[in-house]
Design an enzyme around this catalytic site. Structure first.
Site, PDB file in Angstrom:
ATOM      1  N   GLY A 116       0.837  -1.195   0.000  1.00 17.68           N
ATOM      2  CA  GLY A 116       0.000   0.000   0.000  1.00 17.68           C
ATOM      3  C   GLY A 116       0.868   1.239   0.000  1.00 17.68           C
ATOM      4  O   GLY A 116       2.074   1.162   0.293  1.00 17.68           O
ATOM      5  N   GLN A 152       2.857   9.880   1.913  1.00 19.69           N
ATOM      6  CA  GLN A 152       4.229   9.346   1.840  1.00 19.69           C
ATOM      7  C   GLN A 152       5.021   9.884   0.649  1.00 19.69           C
ATOM      8  O   GLN A 152       6.240   9.795   0.630  1.00 19.69           O
ATOM      9  CB  GLN A 152       4.192   7.816   1.767  1.00 19.69           C
ATOM     10  CG  GLN A 152       3.688   7.172   3.054  1.00 19.69           C
ATOM     11  CD  GLN A 152       3.594   5.679   2.913  1.00 19.69           C
ATOM     12  OE1 GLN A 152       2.611   5.170   2.383  1.00 19.69           O
ATOM     13  NE2 GLN A 152       4.614   4.968   3.350  1.00 19.69           N
ATOM     14  N   CYS A 161       6.628  -0.420   7.113  1.00 24.44           N
ATOM     15  CA  CYS A 161       6.216   0.779   6.387  1.00 24.44           C
ATOM     16  C   CYS A 161       7.336   1.206   5.450  1.00 24.44           C
ATOM     17  O   CYS A 161       8.510   1.221   5.837  1.00 24.44           O
ATOM     18  CB  CYS A 161       5.919   1.898   7.385  1.00 24.44           C
ATOM     19  SG  CYS A 161       5.347   3.417   6.601  1.00 24.44           S
ATOM     20  N   LEU A 162       6.967   1.578   4.242  1.00 29.05           N
ATOM     21  CA  LEU A 162       7.963   2.027   3.258  1.00 29.05           C
ATOM     22  C   LEU A 162       8.654   3.320   3.712  1.00 29.05           C
ATOM     23  O   LEU A 162       9.739   3.635   3.234  1.00 29.05           O
ATOM     24  CB  LEU A 162       7.303   2.236   1.891  1.00 29.05           C
ATOM     25  CG  LEU A 162       6.767   0.965   1.214  1.00 29.05           C
ATOM     26  CD1 LEU A 162       5.997   1.330  -0.054  1.00 29.05           C
ATOM     27  CD2 LEU A 162       7.896  -0.011   0.892  1.00 29.05           C
ATOM     28  N   HIS A 218      -3.673   1.173   8.251  1.00 27.94           N
ATOM     29  CA  HIS A 218      -2.305   1.732   8.232  1.00 27.94           C
ATOM     30  C   HIS A 218      -2.238   2.934   7.269  1.00 27.94           C
ATOM     31  O   HIS A 218      -1.682   3.983   7.608  1.00 27.94           O
ATOM     32  CB  HIS A 218      -1.339   0.611   7.828  1.00 27.94           C
ATOM     33  CG  HIS A 218       0.081   1.004   7.618  1.00 27.94           C
ATOM     34  ND1 HIS A 218       1.118   0.518   8.380  1.00 27.94           N
ATOM     35  CD2 HIS A 218       0.666   1.809   6.691  1.00 27.94           C
ATOM     36  CE1 HIS A 218       2.259   1.031   7.956  1.00 27.94           C
ATOM     37  NE2 HIS A 218       2.024   1.810   6.924  1.00 27.94           N
ATOM     38  N   GLU A 219      -2.837   2.780   6.084  1.00 26.93           N
ATOM     39  CA  GLU A 219      -2.808   3.874   5.093  1.00 26.93           C
ATOM     40  C   GLU A 219      -3.665   5.052   5.543  1.00 26.93           C
ATOM     41  O   GLU A 219      -3.288   6.211   5.333  1.00 26.93           O
ATOM     42  CB  GLU A 219      -3.288   3.385   3.718  1.00 26.93           C
ATOM     43  CG  GLU A 219      -2.551   2.196   3.124  1.00 26.93           C
ATOM     44  CD  GLU A 219      -1.052   2.295   3.138  1.00 26.93           C
ATOM     45  OE1 GLU A 219      -0.517   3.434   3.212  1.00 26.93           O
ATOM     46  OE2 GLU A 219      -0.389   1.261   3.112  1.00 26.93           O
ATOM     47  N   HIS A 224      -1.790   7.191   7.804  1.00 21.41           N
ATOM     48  CA  HIS A 224      -0.876   8.107   7.100  1.00 21.41           C
ATOM     49  C   HIS A 224      -1.596   9.392   6.702  1.00 21.41           C
ATOM     50  O   HIS A 224      -1.039  10.488   6.823  1.00 21.41           O
ATOM     51  CB  HIS A 224      -0.320   7.460   5.828  1.00 21.41           C
ATOM     52  CG  HIS A 224       0.873   6.563   6.033  1.00 21.41           C
ATOM     53  ND1 HIS A 224       2.047   7.003   6.608  1.00 21.41           N
ATOM     54  CD2 HIS A 224       1.087   5.261   5.697  1.00 21.41           C
ATOM     55  CE1 HIS A 224       2.926   5.995   6.620  1.00 21.41           C
ATOM     56  NE2 HIS A 224       2.366   4.923   6.075  1.00 21.41           N
TER      57      HIS A 224
HETATM   58  O1  GNR Z   1       4.276  -2.673   2.298  1.00 23.99           O
HETATM   59  C1  GNR Z   1       3.723  -2.563   3.388  1.00 23.99           C
HETATM   60  N1  GNR Z   1       3.489  -3.668   4.144  1.00 23.99           N
HETATM   61  C2  GNR Z   1       2.745  -3.686   5.292  1.00 23.99           C
HETATM   62  C3  GNR Z   1       2.823  -4.819   6.092  1.00 23.99           C
HETATM   63  C4  GNR Z   1       2.097  -4.899   7.253  1.00 23.99           C
HETATM   64  C5  GNR Z   1       1.276  -3.853   7.613  1.00 23.99           C
HETATM   65  C6  GNR Z   1       1.193  -2.714   6.823  1.00 23.99           C
HETATM   66  C7  GNR Z   1       1.918  -2.639   5.680  1.00 23.99           C
HETATM   67  S1  GNR Z   1       1.798  -1.224   4.667  1.00 23.99           S
HETATM   68  C8  GNR Z   1       3.360  -1.228   3.909  1.00 23.99           C
HETATM   69  C9  GNR Z   1       3.456  -0.157   2.845  1.00 23.99           C
HETATM   70  C10 GNR Z   1       3.317   1.198   3.490  1.00 23.99           C
HETATM   71  O2  GNR Z   1       4.166   1.727   4.141  1.00 23.99           O
HETATM   72  N2  GNR Z   1       2.175   1.799   3.350  1.00 23.99           N
HETATM   73  O3  GNR Z   1       1.963   2.965   3.949  1.00 23.99           O
HETATM   74 NI    NI Z   2       3.248   3.025   5.674  1.00 30.28          NI
END
Ligand code: GNR
Ligand code: NI
Length: 168
Positions: free
Chosen positions: A46, A51, A92-93, A134-135, A138
């Protein structure tokens, strides 16, 4: 193929609150396409517009094994959360190489606009539910490490800054 730069924690811009999209037009669709390129290139499941330093309520995701199910969520709202929660090892990236366990509602129903500006609802569980939450964090300026203890967060911050100094 357009790859955008992903902000790295603790960049203060990651704490910006995103604004709703007023019209889903070609400008938004071009951004969505660039976000998908960036997400797939980084092997993420995601990516939130926050980001890539665009502070609008736009999310791209693909939680499929085959990485062939792109999902766009514009102006997402959670309309239902389950009572039961689930622990998940999140990453998270914007905080590469850091993983920790976060507890969230196990399933959610989200309402959003698609890339055509049409409203839809989706019931999600498992990784898709985790990722949506999670997104959406953000978009509110919240990174998953904000759920950790101040000590853990401070260690992560130091590690990230050290790594960024070395890369520079
Ligand atoms: O790639 C992603 N993997 C992930 C794994 C477990 C819980 C959430 C994520 S989101 C993350 C990509 C990202 O940072 N999205 O904001
Ligand atoms: Ni993230």
């Amino acid at each position: 193929m357009q790859k955008l730069t992903i902000l790295q924690y603790p960049d203060p811009r990651l704490h910006t609150v995103a604004k709703p999209v007023s019209v889903v037009d070609d400008r938004v669709r071009a951004l969505v396409a660039a976000m998908f390129d960036t997400m797939y290139e980084a092997n993420g499941v995601g990516l939130a517009a926050t980001q890539v330093d665009v502070h609008e309520r736009i999310i791209v995701m693909d939680t499929s094994e085959e990485r062939n199910r792109p999902l766009v969520l514009i102006n997402p709202e959670i309309v239902r959360r389950s009572e039961d929660s689930k622990e998940w090892e999140e990453g998270c990236l914007s905080v590469p190489g850091i993983y920790d366990t976060i507890t969230r509602p196990a399933s959610v129903r989200v309402r959003a606009l698609d890339a055509q500006g049409e409203v839809f609802e989706l019931d999600a569980d498992g990784l898709t539910a985790v990722c949506i939450q999670h997104e959406m964090d953000h978009l509110l300026g919240k990174v998953f490490v904000d759920y950790l203890s101040p000590l853990k967060r401070s260690r992560i911050k130091t590690k990230m800054l050290k790594r960024q100094r070395q890369a520079a």
